[in-house]
Scaffold this active site. Structure first.
Site, PDB file in Angstrom:
ATOM      1  N   PRO A   1     -45.466 -62.364 -89.378  1.00 28.04           N
ATOM      2  CA  PRO A   1     -46.351 -63.229 -90.257  1.00 28.04           C
ATOM      3  C   PRO A   1     -47.030 -62.358 -91.188  1.00 28.04           C
ATOM      4  O   PRO A   1     -47.753 -61.513 -90.408  1.00 28.04           O
ATOM      5  CB  PRO A   1     -46.751 -64.176 -89.271  1.00 28.04           C
ATOM      6  CG  PRO A   1     -46.021 -64.118 -87.940  1.00 28.04           C
ATOM      7  CD  PRO A   1     -45.286 -62.567 -88.006  1.00 28.04           C
ATOM      8  N   GLU A   2     -47.318 -62.893 -92.217  1.00 26.63           N
ATOM      9  CA  GLU A   2     -48.105 -62.152 -93.155  1.00 26.63           C
ATOM     10  C   GLU A   2     -49.626 -63.227 -93.522  1.00 26.63           C
ATOM     11  O   GLU A   2     -49.447 -64.404 -92.864  1.00 26.63           O
ATOM     12  CB  GLU A   2     -47.471 -61.649 -94.383  1.00 26.63           C
ATOM     13  CG  GLU A   2     -46.340 -60.763 -94.138  1.00 26.63           C
ATOM     14  CD  GLU A   2     -45.269 -60.393 -95.424  1.00 26.63           C
ATOM     15  OE1 GLU A   2     -45.989 -60.157 -96.414  1.00 26.63           O
ATOM     16  OE2 GLU A   2     -44.190 -60.100 -95.194  1.00 26.63           O
TER      17      GLU A   2
ATOM     18  N   ARG B   1     -40.591 -62.049 -78.617  1.00 23.41           N
ATOM     19  CA  ARG B   1     -40.330 -60.648 -78.393  1.00 23.41           C
ATOM     20  C   ARG B   1     -41.313 -59.870 -77.423  1.00 23.41           C
ATOM     21  O   ARG B   1     -41.431 -58.537 -77.183  1.00 23.41           O
ATOM     22  CB  ARG B   1     -40.120 -59.833 -79.517  1.00 23.41           C
ATOM     23  CG  ARG B   1     -38.789 -60.550 -80.189  1.00 23.41           C
ATOM     24  CD  ARG B   1     -38.637 -59.951 -81.726  1.00 23.41           C
ATOM     25  NE  ARG B   1     -37.613 -60.980 -82.338  1.00 23.41           N
ATOM     26  CZ  ARG B   1     -37.446 -60.725 -83.678  1.00 23.41           C
ATOM     27  NH1 ARG B   1     -38.291 -59.997 -84.372  1.00 23.41           N
ATOM     28  NH2 ARG B   1     -36.382 -61.474 -84.333  1.00 23.41           N
TER      29      ARG B   1
ATOM     30  N   ARG C   1     -55.762 -42.311-103.724  1.00 23.61           N
ATOM     31  CA  ARG C   1     -54.216 -41.909-102.888  1.00 23.61           C
ATOM     32  C   ARG C   1     -53.338 -41.611-103.838  1.00 23.61           C
ATOM     33  O   ARG C   1     -53.421 -41.820-104.870  1.00 23.61           O
ATOM     34  CB  ARG C   1     -54.045 -43.048-101.915  1.00 23.61           C
ATOM     35  CG  ARG C   1     -55.072 -43.574-100.959  1.00 23.61           C
ATOM     36  CD  ARG C   1     -54.982 -45.149-100.496  1.00 23.61           C
ATOM     37  NE  ARG C   1     -55.861 -45.407 -99.541  1.00 23.61           N
ATOM     38  CZ  ARG C   1     -57.128 -45.960 -99.542  1.00 23.61           C
ATOM     39  NH1 ARG C   1     -57.522 -45.703-100.617  1.00 23.61           N
ATOM     40  NH2 ARG C   1     -57.695 -46.334 -98.463  1.00 23.61           N
TER      41      ARG C   1
END
Length: 275
Positions: free
Chosen positions: A2-3, A117, A156
């Protein structure tokens, strides 16, 4: 996993109530049943039971992919990981097979953490910063501007897709919304973060906002049996649409493994090199 939109949808349902289920806010936890002790990441399961007992849930929120429950003393954090779900059920209703941790509330309801899980984790902490301080900014917050994104990208030197999945760079994005945002921005997932033009950064900022906002409008995506209620999967532009036509130009969507994760993109709308 889930995001942001899926976790925020769960937080909203618990905070506001839905479909005849009441709000979790204001309810008191009497006891907790822990069927999988490794669910408890911090402190020990025995100490967690002691700290959580008789605590009232004052507020339900979210930070990144974490659900945040403000209590009388300290806070409880829940990370759903790959297959977690958190829901309210009447105490007399039979427990489901994968209900690993169950919070028994004072008024005849249970808060149940289902986790097929067993990757999900629960924390009790005095200060949420002890777990959350390393997260990047919230992408939908007013403080997260295109200028801030530009600064973070140029600090970055990484490919865009793996960088967007890095929770220390930006909190809450995952595979679905990174793919959708990059398509909206017209940026290839392997473009270097420090080589984007100002216009491209602006498109990426707008793409992140638009993808997450649409996901929230649809209560997230239901792409596996553990997710419930959302229908954003019916509105994907590229995610899991390999070989299907791009909604913008009609070119077949391609799939490529980048950083051990599947990435979906349109080779025409998202060229590998800057036009």
């Amino acid at each position: 996993m889930p995001e942001l939109p899926e976790v925020e949808t769960i937080a909203r349902h618990l905070r506001e109530g839905h479909d005849g289920v009441p709000s979790l806010q204001g309810k008191r936890i009497e006891t907790v049943t822990i069927r999988w002790p490794r669910h408890i990441a911090r402190p020990s399961a025995r100490s967690f039971r002691r700290h959580i007992r008789r605590q009232t849930i004052r507020e339900v929120g979210r930070r990144g992919k974490y659900l945040v429950f403000s209590l009388d003393q300290g806070s409880m954090l829940v990370h759903l990981k790959m297959s977690g779900d958190l829901y309210l059920a009447r105490a007399h209703e039979p427990r489901q097979r994968f209900d690993r941790t169950v919070f028994h509330l004072a008024d005849g309801w249970d808060l149940r953490f289902s986790d097929a899980r067993k990757f999900g984790r629960v924390y009790w902490v005095e200060d949420t910063a002890s777990v959350l301080e390393g997260l990047g900014p919230e992408p939908l917050s007013a403080e997260f501007t295109a200028d801030q994104l530009a600064h973070r990208l140029r600090a970055r030197r990484r490919a865009l897709k793996p960088l967007l999945l890095d929770q220390t760079f930006l909190a809450g994005l995952g595979n679905i919304y990174a793919d959708e945002a990059l398509h909206r921005a017209g940026l290839h997932p392997l473009r270097r973060s420090d080589r984007l033009t100002d216009a491209e950064v602006g498109r990426l900022w707008a793409g992140i906002h638009a993808a997450l906002a649409e996901g929230l409008d649809h209560n997230g995506a239901s792409i596996d049996w553990v997710y419930r209620g959302g229908d954003f999967q019916n509105h994907f532009r590229v995610y899991q649409r390999t070989g299907e036509p791009c909604p913008v130009c009609g070119t077949a969507i391609r799939r490529r493994v980048i950083g051990q994760r599947s990435s979906h993109f349109c080779p025409t709308c998202q060229p590998a090199r800057r036009r």
